[in-house]
Design a protein around this motif. Sequence first.
Motif, PDB file in Angstrom:
ATOM      1  N   LEU A   1      24.353 -24.313  50.195  1.00 40.30           N
ATOM      2  CA  LEU A   1      23.123 -23.562  50.525  1.00 40.30           C
ATOM      3  C   LEU A   1      23.350 -22.220  50.391  1.00 40.30           C
ATOM      4  N   CYS A   2      22.573 -21.326  49.924  1.00 41.85           N
ATOM      5  CA  CYS A   2      22.550 -19.791  50.164  1.00 41.85           C
ATOM      6  C   CYS A   2      24.010 -19.289  49.226  1.00 41.85           C
ATOM      7  N   THR A   3      24.910 -18.614  50.088  1.00 38.28           N
ATOM      8  CA  THR A   3      26.401 -18.397  49.629  1.00 38.28           C
ATOM      9  C   THR A   3      27.396 -19.515  49.619  1.00 38.28           C
ATOM     10  N   ALA A   4      27.031 -20.793  50.183  1.00 42.55           N
ATOM     11  CA  ALA A   4      28.242 -21.643  50.242  1.00 42.55           C
ATOM     12  C   ALA A   4      28.309 -21.794  49.059  1.00 42.55           C
ATOM     13  N   THR A   5      28.044 -21.767  48.066  1.00 42.17           N
ATOM     14  CA  THR A   5      28.588 -22.156  46.712  1.00 42.17           C
ATOM     15  C   THR A   5      30.090 -21.499  46.616  1.00 42.17           C
ATOM     16  N   GLN A   6      30.034 -20.293  47.313  1.00 38.84           N
ATOM     17  CA  GLN A   6      31.544 -19.586  47.223  1.00 38.84           C
ATOM     18  C   GLN A   6      32.518 -20.686  47.831  1.00 38.84           C
ATOM     19  N   ILE A   7      32.159 -21.411  48.866  1.00 38.41           N
ATOM     20  CA  ILE A   7      32.974 -22.293  49.714  1.00 38.41           C
ATOM     21  C   ILE A   7      33.359 -23.470  48.683  1.00 38.41           C
ATOM     22  N   LEU A   8      32.480 -24.032  47.967  1.00 41.47           N
ATOM     23  CA  LEU A   8      32.543 -25.040  46.749  1.00 41.47           C
ATOM     24  C   LEU A   8      33.445 -24.769  45.962  1.00 41.47           C
ATOM     25  N   ALA A   9      33.078 -23.426  45.174  1.00 42.83           N
ATOM     26  CA  ALA A   9      34.192 -23.053  44.205  1.00 42.83           C
ATOM     27  C   ALA A   9      35.600 -22.705  44.821  1.00 42.83           C
TER      28      ALA A   9
ATOM     29  N   LYS B   1      31.406 -27.655  36.358  1.00 36.25           N
ATOM     30  CA  LYS B   1      29.843 -27.868  36.974  1.00 36.25           C
ATOM     31  C   LYS B   1      29.252 -26.626  36.832  1.00 36.25           C
ATOM     32  N   LYS B   2      27.743 -26.868  36.801  1.00 37.56           N
ATOM     33  CA  LYS B   2      26.900 -25.731  36.810  1.00 37.56           C
ATOM     34  C   LYS B   2      26.560 -25.537  38.394  1.00 37.56           C
ATOM     35  N   CYS B   3      26.150 -23.994  38.700  1.00 34.11           N
ATOM     36  CA  CYS B   3      25.942 -24.059  39.952  1.00 34.11           C
ATOM     37  C   CYS B   3      24.983 -22.771  40.032  1.00 34.11           C
ATOM     38  N   THR B   4      24.595 -22.300  41.086  1.00 33.74           N
ATOM     39  CA  THR B   4      23.852 -21.200  41.573  1.00 33.74           C
ATOM     40  C   THR B   4      24.190 -20.763  42.900  1.00 33.74           C
TER      41      THR B   4
ATOM     42  N   TRP C   1      21.203 -14.347  44.929  1.00 33.39           N
ATOM     43  CA  TRP C   1      21.396 -13.307  44.249  1.00 33.39           C
ATOM     44  C   TRP C   1      22.145 -12.275  44.624  1.00 33.39           C
ATOM     45  N   GLU C   2      22.281 -11.782  45.706  1.00 31.41           N
ATOM     46  CA  GLU C   2      23.233 -10.964  46.280  1.00 31.41           C
ATOM     47  C   GLU C   2      24.543 -10.984  46.093  1.00 31.41           C
ATOM     48  N   ASN C   3      25.159 -12.422  45.842  1.00 32.94           N
ATOM     49  CA  ASN C   3      26.486 -12.709  45.711  1.00 32.94           C
ATOM     50  C   ASN C   3      26.907 -13.057  44.262  1.00 32.94           C
ATOM     51  N   ARG C   4      25.993 -12.939  43.309  1.00 30.70           N
ATOM     52  CA  ARG C   4      26.076 -13.223  41.995  1.00 30.70           C
ATOM     53  C   ARG C   4      27.278 -12.536  41.244  1.00 30.70           C
ATOM     54  N   ASP C   5      27.301 -11.115  41.634  1.00 31.95           N
ATOM     55  CA  ASP C   5      28.312 -10.330  40.988  1.00 31.95           C
ATOM     56  C   ASP C   5      29.634 -10.605  41.345  1.00 31.95           C
TER      57      ASP C   5
ATOM     58  N   ASN D   1      35.073 -13.431  41.002  1.00 32.17           N
ATOM     59  CA  ASN D   1      36.140 -14.133  41.501  1.00 32.17           C
ATOM     60  C   ASN D   1      36.132 -15.588  40.756  1.00 32.17           C
ATOM     61  N   PHE D   2      35.295 -15.937  40.264  1.00 37.54           N
ATOM     62  CA  PHE D   2      35.127 -17.266  39.232  1.00 37.54           C
ATOM     63  C   PHE D   2      34.555 -17.077  38.066  1.00 37.54           C
ATOM     64  N   PRO D   3      35.237 -16.197  36.864  1.00 37.54           N
ATOM     65  CA  PRO D   3      34.686 -15.748  35.713  1.00 37.54           C
ATOM     66  C   PRO D   3      34.439 -17.303  34.870  1.00 37.54           C
ATOM     67  N   ASP D   4      35.148 -18.279  35.041  1.00 42.73           N
ATOM     68  CA  ASP D   4      35.322 -19.429  34.194  1.00 42.73           C
ATOM     69  C   ASP D   4      34.365 -20.348  34.776  1.00 42.73           C
ATOM     70  N   HIS D   5      33.532 -20.162  35.824  1.00 42.00           N
ATOM     71  CA  HIS D   5      32.554 -20.866  36.434  1.00 42.00           C
ATOM     72  C   HIS D   5      31.060 -20.995  35.714  1.00 42.00           C
ATOM     73  N   SER D   6      30.423 -21.914  35.636  1.00 39.60           N
ATOM     74  CA  SER D   6      29.007 -21.667  34.982  1.00 39.60           C
ATOM     75  C   SER D   6      28.127 -21.606  35.903  1.00 39.60           C
ATOM     76  N   LEU D   7      27.774 -20.154  36.283  1.00 35.00           N
ATOM     77  CA  LEU D   7      26.737 -19.884  37.328  1.00 35.00           C
ATOM     78  C   LEU D   7      25.488 -19.662  36.352  1.00 35.00           C
TER      79      LEU D   7
END
Length: 168
Positions: free
Chosen positions: A101-109, A117-120, A123-127, A132-138
Amino acid sequence: IFVLLNDFSLIAFASAIEPLRLANRMRKDTIFMWETIGITSGNVTCSNGTVVNCKTSLGITTHRDDTIVICGGTNIQKNSTKPLLSWLRREYRKGLNIGGLCTATQILADAGLLKGKKCTIHWENRDSFLENFPDHSLTSSIYVVDGNVFSSAGGTASADLMLHLIGK
C-alpha cells in the motif's frame, strides 16, 4: 497480515482494513481476519504520529491462505531492511499473495517480487521509483493486481483495491 512499517500511512491502512471489517459485518460472519505485525514487536508510529502496538513481528508463522499487506508511507527507503526483504522473499516462495500500500511498492521491488509484473505507487514516489527500477512496469492505476502480487497508490485507493480483492 498487515505489516506496519515506521511512518506508514494511516489513511492507506484504514482504507484497507475497513472494507474487511464491513464485509464481515454484512455477512454476519467472520470471513476475514487480520493482525498487525511490525518488523519487531512493539510500537509502530505512523506518519501522523499515531502509535499502533504490534504484538508480533516478522517471525510469525504464515499459512498458504494468508495474504501479506505491507503498509508504507514516508521514509520508505529506511524501512527497506534486509530482515524484511528476506522474510518477504521466503513468504513469496510459499506462494502467498503479497501486496504493498502507498509507497510499499518500493519494498516489493527491493525484494525482487515485481520482476515481470505490473505495479503502481503513490504519485509522489513515481519518479524516484522509475529512476531506481526503470525496467519495471509501473502504471498510473490506483491499484494493480498481477498474479499473486498487488499494489495500490495509497490513501483511499487502498479501499478500491480491497473491494476488488473481496469481490474475488
